[in-house]
Design a protein around this motif. Structure first.
Motif, short mmCIF file in Angstrom:
data_model
loop_
_atom_site.label_atom_id
_atom_site.label_comp_id
_atom_site.label_asym_id
_atom_site.label_seq_id
_atom_site.Cartn_x
_atom_site.Cartn_y
_atom_site.Cartn_z
N LEU A 1 14.44 13.48 -4.06
CA LEU A 1 13.30 12.80 -4.67
C LEU A 1 13.03 11.43 -4.06
N GLU A 2 14.00 10.87 -3.36
CA GLU A 2 13.83 9.54 -2.77
C GLU A 2 13.30 9.60 -1.33
N ASN A 3 13.15 10.79 -0.77
CA ASN A 3 12.66 10.92 0.60
C ASN A 3 11.14 10.84 0.65
N VAL A 4 10.64 9.91 1.43
CA VAL A 4 9.20 9.79 1.66
C VAL A 4 8.81 10.61 2.88
N TYR A 5 9.67 10.61 3.89
CA TYR A 5 9.41 11.33 5.14
C TYR A 5 10.75 11.82 5.66
N SER A 6 10.91 13.13 5.74
CA SER A 6 12.21 13.72 6.06
C SER A 6 12.46 13.80 7.56
N LYS A 7 13.52 13.16 7.98
CA LYS A 7 14.11 13.34 9.30
C LYS A 7 15.60 13.49 9.03
N ASN A 8 16.05 14.72 9.04
CA ASN A 8 17.36 15.06 8.50
C ASN A 8 18.46 14.91 9.55
N MET A 9 19.47 14.12 9.22
CA MET A 9 20.63 13.93 10.08
C MET A 9 21.81 14.68 9.48
N SER A 10 22.32 15.70 10.20
CA SER A 10 23.50 16.41 9.72
C SER A 10 24.67 15.44 9.68
N TYR A 11 25.32 15.37 8.54
CA TYR A 11 26.33 14.34 8.34
C TYR A 11 27.72 14.96 8.45
N GLY A 12 28.20 15.09 9.69
CA GLY A 12 29.47 15.74 9.95
C GLY A 12 30.68 14.94 9.58
N GLU B 1 0.83 -1.21 0.00
CA GLU B 1 0.00 0.00 0.00
C GLU B 1 0.86 1.26 0.00
N SER B 2 1.94 1.24 0.76
CA SER B 2 2.82 2.41 0.81
C SER B 2 3.42 2.71 -0.55
N ILE B 3 3.95 1.70 -1.19
CA ILE B 3 4.57 1.89 -2.51
C ILE B 3 3.52 2.33 -3.53
N ALA B 4 2.33 1.75 -3.46
CA ALA B 4 1.27 2.15 -4.39
C ALA B 4 0.87 3.61 -4.17
N ASN B 5 0.84 4.05 -2.93
CA ASN B 5 0.44 5.42 -2.62
C ASN B 5 1.47 6.46 -3.06
N LEU B 6 2.71 6.05 -3.26
CA LEU B 6 3.72 7.00 -3.73
C LEU B 6 3.34 7.62 -5.07
N ALA B 7 2.62 6.87 -5.89
CA ALA B 7 2.19 7.38 -7.19
C ALA B 7 1.20 8.53 -7.06
N LYS B 8 0.62 8.72 -5.87
CA LYS B 8 -0.35 9.78 -5.65
C LYS B 8 0.30 11.02 -5.04
N SER B 9 1.61 11.04 -4.97
CA SER B 9 2.32 12.15 -4.33
C SER B 9 2.21 13.44 -5.13
N ILE B 10 2.15 14.55 -4.42
CA ILE B 10 2.14 15.87 -5.06
C ILE B 10 3.54 16.21 -5.57
N VAL B 11 4.55 15.85 -4.77
CA VAL B 11 5.94 16.05 -5.19
C VAL B 11 6.47 14.72 -5.72
N ILE B 12 7.36 14.76 -6.68
CA ILE B 12 7.92 13.53 -7.25
C ILE B 12 8.63 12.75 -6.16
N THR B 13 8.24 11.49 -6.00
CA THR B 13 8.82 10.63 -4.97
C THR B 13 9.03 9.25 -5.58
N ASN B 14 10.28 8.95 -5.91
CA ASN B 14 10.56 7.68 -6.56
C ASN B 14 12.03 7.32 -6.39
N VAL B 15 12.42 6.19 -6.96
CA VAL B 15 13.82 5.79 -6.99
C VAL B 15 14.50 6.54 -8.13
N VAL B 16 15.58 7.23 -7.82
CA VAL B 16 16.32 7.99 -8.83
C VAL B 16 17.29 7.06 -9.55
#
Length: 470
Positions: free
Chosen positions: A276-287, A245-260
């Motif tokens: 474009l590959e982020n479904v839900y953003s939780k950003n980790m600063s990558y020091g 269901e999650s993968i199917a719902n990606l096609a209904k996204s307002i912003v492009i969300t897919n495998v690049v």
């Protein structure tokens, strides 16, 4: 600029209480003061704006990166590493001084306050429709579930159905109470039960099926997160329909969300809301990335898992070759990394679940779909003998997870869950330090107790009822 705009729109609606950690302590007189320019959320739109604040997006918890068995240190980076970095790499438990805030609890527990405030208050807000209120509340439920899932990975033992009811987890915090005290640890089972309850409550009420904006919860994201929770619990049959269901719902996204497709359009280092590959953003600063940082490197063993045409190694890592022939790879093009939910992980989780449920051809199809976006199609297939047997294919999926998420922290979470998986045997995990000649100068063996973090001295001092991990 867009992130800054969101923050400016949100900050006037944030209570001063959100500036302190739930597990902290402070004087009541301070909390009773409402600074000029601050207003208390009362309208439905106010609670909606609370979901946009930066603390909910930026999660400065990177310790798990240094715990994965796919990383190594080299000199002179090792000598110049901080105390905490060295302790993590050596799989030691004590990471902080008595006056230091811990990144594993500081922002996540602040965020629990925000989510609890929205959950408990938004239905009584003025203006707004019942549908919108329920959707905002549902986003908060799902956000709380994601946060609790992160915290239970840090502080609770890996989920084992035989011991989860007695294994110590994390305090279960469901009220927005800044004066809360005497916190005690709920069991691992209680935390997982709350996570599942929050997500199953949320999913029907989230308005957006697909991704409307990467920092906001969608039905696709909540379904994917719940599926991941089930996978980490070993409940694979329950995870599969949610992944579908999650993968199917990606096609209904307002912003492009897919495998690049890295073969033709590698993204480089996009911001978390533009990936474009982020479904839900939780950003980790990558020091640990950047040309001037020579701290952690991909081990030769992990590098050997990549094929010669795999763009994940070619485009994301720089190689250093030593006089003795040793090659070490340093991740680049990564100033931040998403630990929320990514499209590739959905496909890898589904490939894993299908393998465990004996749908080997279905698992191979998901693997090939991802891999053909990471290397030429001619090289994307799964070896025939591997594809034909359950355990070799399952091992291939785990190796694919290393290839996809190398040196980003995902590996330690997999090490945790596989440690209680009856199909796997815990290997002898090692960390190695290489000197300037490419020779191993120090070796550290994994300590099983480091499948959990210890609480920081500051948190323990402020919460004497908390029982620490070993």
């Amino acid at each position: 600029m867009q992130m800054k705009k969101i923050y400016n729109q949100t900050r006037n609606f944030v209570l001063i209480a959100m500036l302190v950690t739930v597990l902290g302590s402070c004087k009541k007189s301070f909390l009773e003061i409402l600074p000029k320019g601050k207003v208390i959320a009362t309208k439905t739109a106010d609670y909606d704006l609370l979901l946009n604040q930066l603390d909910l997006i930026n999660i400065p918890a990177t310790s798990q990166v240094l715990l994965g068995d796919e990383i190594s240190f080299i000199e002179p980076g090792w000598t110049g590493a901080t105390y905490k970095e060295k302790q993590l790499f050596k799989w030691e438990g004590d990471l902080y001084n008595s006056d230091e805030d811990a990144s594993e609890t500081l922002i996540p527990t602040r965020n629990l306050y925000v989510y609890n405030k929205i959950i408990n208050e938004v239905m009584d807000a003025t203006e707004g429709t019942e549908v919108n209120k329920k959707s905002i509340q549902a986003e908060a439920y799902a956000g709380r579930a994601w946060t609790n899932f992160l915290l239970i990975q840090y502080f609770g033992k890996p989920y084992n159905p035989a011991t989860a009811a007695t294994d110590l987890g994390f305090p279960l915090i469901t009220e927005a109470d800044i004066n809360g005290k005497n916190f005690t640890r709920s069991s691992v089972q209680q935390i997982y039960d709350q996570i599942i309850s929050d997500l199953t409550t949320a999913i029907p009420n989230i308005i957006s099926d697909g991704v409307p904006f990467r920092s906001r919860m969608s039905k696709a994201a909540a379904q994917g997160i719940l599926a991941k929770v089930y996978v980490f619990m070993g409940r694979h049959a329950e995870a599969l329909p949610l992944l579908d269901e999650s993968i199917a719902n990606l096609a209904k996204s307002i912003v492009i969300t897919n495998v690049v497709n890295y073969n033709t359009s590698f993204q480089g280092s996009p911001t978390t809301v533009n990936d474009l590959e982020n479904v839900y953003s939780k950003n980790m600063s990558y020091g640990y990335a950047g040309a001037s940082n020579r701290l952690i490197w991909l081990t030769p063993e992990a590098a050997s898992l990549f094929g010669p045409t795999d763009t994940r190694l070619i485009r994301q890592f720089l190689v250093t070759t030593y006089p003795n022939g040793l090659k070490l790879y340093k991740r680049t093009n990564t100033l931040s990394y998403n630990i929320g939910l990514k499209v590739p992980e959905l496909y890898l989780l589904r490939a894993e679940v299908k393998t465990r449920l004996d749908d080997l051809s279905g698992a191979v199809a998901d693997l090939v779909y991802l891999r053909q976006n990471r290397m030429p199609a001619a090289d994307a297939g799964v070896p025939v003998l591997t594809a034909a047997a359950k355990m070799p294919l399952l091992q291939f999926v785990m190796e694919e997870r290393i290839r996809e998420f190398a040196v980003t922290g995902y590996r330690w979470f997999d090490m945790r869950r596989l440690s209680v998986d009856p199909l796997f045997t815990i290997p002898v995990y090692q960390h190695k330090v290489y000197n300037v000649d490419g020779v191993v100068s120090e070796t550290y063996n994994f300590k099983p107790e480091r499948f959990v973090f210890k609480f920081s001295p500051k948190v323990l001092a402020e919460n004497p009822t908390l029982q620490d991990n070993l």
